[in-house]
Design a protein around this motif. Structure first.
Motif, PDB file in Angstrom:
ATOM      1  N   VAL A  47       0.846  -1.190   0.000  1.00 50.06           N
ATOM      2  CA  VAL A  47       0.000   0.000   0.000  1.00 50.06           C
ATOM      3  C   VAL A  47       0.888   1.249   0.000  1.00 50.06           C
ATOM      4  O   VAL A  47       1.837   1.342   0.780  1.00 50.06           O
ATOM      5  CB  VAL A  47      -0.948   0.008   1.219  1.00 50.06           C
ATOM      6  CG1 VAL A  47      -1.824   1.255   1.219  1.00 50.06           C
ATOM      7  CG2 VAL A  47      -1.798  -1.263   1.232  1.00 50.06           C
ATOM      8  N   TYR A  48       0.551   2.202  -0.859  1.00 54.22           N
ATOM      9  CA  TYR A  48       1.299   3.447  -1.007  1.00 54.22           C
ATOM     10  C   TYR A  48       0.387   4.639  -0.761  1.00 54.22           C
ATOM     11  O   TYR A  48      -0.816   4.567  -1.012  1.00 54.22           O
ATOM     12  CB  TYR A  48       1.890   3.550  -2.420  1.00 54.22           C
ATOM     13  CG  TYR A  48       2.911   2.478  -2.719  1.00 54.22           C
ATOM     14  CD1 TYR A  48       4.268   2.730  -2.552  1.00 54.22           C
ATOM     15  CD2 TYR A  48       2.528   1.216  -3.170  1.00 54.22           C
ATOM     16  CE1 TYR A  48       5.219   1.754  -2.819  1.00 54.22           C
ATOM     17  CE2 TYR A  48       3.468   0.232  -3.445  1.00 54.22           C
ATOM     18  CZ  TYR A  48       4.810   0.506  -3.269  1.00 54.22           C
ATOM     19  OH  TYR A  48       5.746  -0.454  -3.531  1.00 54.22           O
ATOM     20  N   TRP A  60       4.609   8.744  -4.714  1.00 53.85           N
ATOM     21  CA  TRP A  60       4.073   7.605  -3.984  1.00 53.85           C
ATOM     22  C   TRP A  60       5.088   7.148  -2.941  1.00 53.85           C
ATOM     23  O   TRP A  60       6.225   6.850  -3.273  1.00 53.85           O
ATOM     24  CB  TRP A  60       3.755   6.446  -4.929  1.00 53.85           C
ATOM     25  CG  TRP A  60       2.589   6.740  -5.821  1.00 53.85           C
ATOM     26  CD1 TRP A  60       2.613   6.914  -7.175  1.00 53.85           C
ATOM     27  CD2 TRP A  60       1.231   6.891  -5.425  1.00 53.85           C
ATOM     28  NE1 TRP A  60       1.357   7.185  -7.641  1.00 53.85           N
ATOM     29  CE2 TRP A  60       0.475   7.164  -6.582  1.00 53.85           C
ATOM     30  CE3 TRP A  60       0.560   6.833  -4.208  1.00 53.85           C
ATOM     31  CZ2 TRP A  60      -0.902   7.380  -6.568  1.00 53.85           C
ATOM     32  CZ3 TRP A  60      -0.809   7.045  -4.190  1.00 53.85           C
ATOM     33  CH2 TRP A  60      -1.532   7.321  -5.345  1.00 53.85           C
ATOM     34  N   ALA A  61       4.674   7.090  -1.684  1.00 49.15           N
ATOM     35  CA  ALA A  61       5.527   6.644  -0.582  1.00 49.15           C
ATOM     36  C   ALA A  61       4.950   5.346  -0.014  1.00 49.15           C
ATOM     37  O   ALA A  61       3.745   5.243   0.232  1.00 49.15           O
ATOM     38  CB  ALA A  61       5.586   7.705   0.507  1.00 49.15           C
ATOM     39  N   PHE A  62       5.817   4.350   0.191  1.00 52.46           N
ATOM     40  CA  PHE A  62       5.368   3.086   0.770  1.00 52.46           C
ATOM     41  C   PHE A  62       4.757   3.338   2.137  1.00 52.46           C
ATOM     42  O   PHE A  62       5.297   4.071   2.953  1.00 52.46           O
ATOM     43  CB  PHE A  62       6.534   2.099   0.896  1.00 52.46           C
ATOM     44  CG  PHE A  62       6.150   0.829   1.589  1.00 52.46           C
ATOM     45  CD1 PHE A  62       5.329  -0.095   0.973  1.00 52.46           C
ATOM     46  CD2 PHE A  62       6.585   0.570   2.878  1.00 52.46           C
ATOM     47  CE1 PHE A  62       4.950  -1.266   1.623  1.00 52.46           C
ATOM     48  CE2 PHE A  62       6.216  -0.599   3.531  1.00 52.46           C
ATOM     49  CZ  PHE A  62       5.397  -1.512   2.901  1.00 52.46           C
ATOM     50  N   ARG A  63       3.600   2.750   2.395  1.00 49.74           N
ATOM     51  CA  ARG A  63       2.920   2.906   3.679  1.00 49.74           C
ATOM     52  C   ARG A  63       2.933   1.617   4.490  1.00 49.74           C
ATOM     53  O   ARG A  63       3.332   1.604   5.640  1.00 49.74           O
ATOM     54  CB  ARG A  63       1.490   3.386   3.463  1.00 49.74           C
ATOM     55  CG  ARG A  63       0.741   3.591   4.762  1.00 49.74           C
ATOM     56  CD  ARG A  63      -0.665   4.085   4.501  1.00 49.74           C
ATOM     57  NE  ARG A  63      -1.439   4.086   5.707  1.00 49.74           N
ATOM     58  CZ  ARG A  63      -1.655   5.140   6.464  1.00 49.74           C
ATOM     59  NH1 ARG A  63      -1.148   6.298   6.127  1.00 49.74           N
ATOM     60  NH2 ARG A  63      -2.381   5.046   7.555  1.00 49.74           N
ATOM     61  N   PHE A 151      -4.477   7.001  -1.713  1.00 52.83           N
ATOM     62  CA  PHE A 151      -3.867   5.690  -1.510  1.00 52.83           C
ATOM     63  C   PHE A 151      -4.023   4.834  -2.749  1.00 52.83           C
ATOM     64  O   PHE A 151      -5.032   4.915  -3.440  1.00 52.83           O
ATOM     65  CB  PHE A 151      -4.529   4.947  -0.331  1.00 52.83           C
ATOM     66  CG  PHE A 151      -4.291   5.597   0.991  1.00 52.83           C
ATOM     67  CD1 PHE A 151      -3.180   5.275   1.749  1.00 52.83           C
ATOM     68  CD2 PHE A 151      -5.181   6.528   1.493  1.00 52.83           C
ATOM     69  CE1 PHE A 151      -2.944   5.870   2.968  1.00 52.83           C
ATOM     70  CE2 PHE A 151      -4.961   7.138   2.716  1.00 52.83           C
ATOM     71  CZ  PHE A 151      -3.844   6.809   3.453  1.00 52.83           C
ATOM     72  N   ARG A 152      -3.011   3.990  -2.999  1.00 56.20           N
ATOM     73  CA  ARG A 152      -3.075   2.992  -4.066  1.00 56.20           C
ATOM     74  C   ARG A 152      -2.358   1.750  -3.570  1.00 56.20           C
ATOM     75  O   ARG A 152      -1.479   1.825  -2.722  1.00 56.20           O
ATOM     76  CB  ARG A 152      -2.377   3.470  -5.334  1.00 56.20           C
ATOM     77  CG  ARG A 152      -3.135   4.525  -6.082  1.00 56.20           C
ATOM     78  CD  ARG A 152      -3.391   4.135  -7.539  1.00 56.20           C
ATOM     79  NE  ARG A 152      -4.186   5.169  -8.167  1.00 56.20           N
ATOM     80  CZ  ARG A 152      -3.722   6.077  -8.994  1.00 56.20           C
ATOM     81  NH1 ARG A 152      -2.437   6.064  -9.307  1.00 56.20           N
ATOM     82  NH2 ARG A 152      -4.509   6.979  -9.504  1.00 56.20           N
ATOM     83  N   SER A 153      -2.728   0.625  -4.124  1.00 61.41           N
ATOM     84  CA  SER A 153      -2.030  -0.610  -3.749  1.00 61.41           C
ATOM     85  C   SER A 153      -1.539  -1.319  -4.996  1.00 61.41           C
ATOM     86  O   SER A 153      -2.120  -1.177  -6.074  1.00 61.41           O
ATOM     87  CB  SER A 153      -2.935  -1.522  -2.924  1.00 61.41           C
ATOM     88  OG  SER A 153      -4.069  -1.902  -3.675  1.00 61.41           O
TER      89      SER A 153
END
Length: 166
Positions: A47-48, A60-63, A151-153
């Motif tokens: 998830v980013y 986009w940052a890794f979450r 958010f995006r995955s």
């Protein structure tokens, strides 16, 4: 003739899976002298979140990861932010990345070596000291982001190998 002793050996061979392969792991994630406690397949997503980078541009940052841990097609646990791995037997570990190696393609998240930072519960993961993430497929997010907080995955799969010091 199939003996009672053969069943555990076959189960262990199934659990070792890819970690028992002939090809050595990259030095950055190898764990010489450690033995395998468990090897599982993971299916899930990375998830980013769209955030401003140091230069102020959105990126986009890794979450966090979210994945189901599988053995022989059955759900045996889950993987989530921390990073944490939790099995259905109640045992869990949290890790801290200490090494990485590139995935097979540009779309694959890196292979990792993690030191176990903490344990919870009691069960299969109780003796684990190291976790390796290998054989990754997917998980990287391409493209630009336009709105902070979005958010995006990206779907991914991997093998997680749980090891203990001998």
């Amino acid at each position: 003739m199939f003996t009672k002793l053969a069943a555990p050996a076959l189960m262990l061979a199934a659990l070792i899976g890819p970690a028992g392969a002939a090809e050595p792991l990259p030095d950055a994630i190898a764990a010489p002298g450690e033995t395998i406690v468990l090897s599982v397949h993971a299916e899930g997503a990375q998830v980013y979140e769209c955030k401003a980078a140091a230069d102020g541009k959105l990126t986009w940052a890794f979450r966090e990861p979210i994945a189901t841990l599988l053995s022989e097609g059955k759900t045996v646990g889950r993987h989530y932010a921390g990073p944490n791995w939790e099995l259905t037997d109640g045992s869990a570990v949290a890790g801290k990345a200490i090494g990485n190696a590139p995935g097979a393609t540009a779309a694959d998240i890196p292979w990792l070596k993690l030191d176990v930072a903490s344990h919870r519960g009691s069960g299969v993961l109780t003796p684990v000291t190291t976790v390796q993430r290998i054989n990754t497929h997917g998980g990287k997010l391409d493209g630009s982001c336009d709105k902070a907080g979005e958010f995006r995955s990206a779907p991914y799969s991997a093998e997680y190998v749980f090891l203990k010091k001998s």
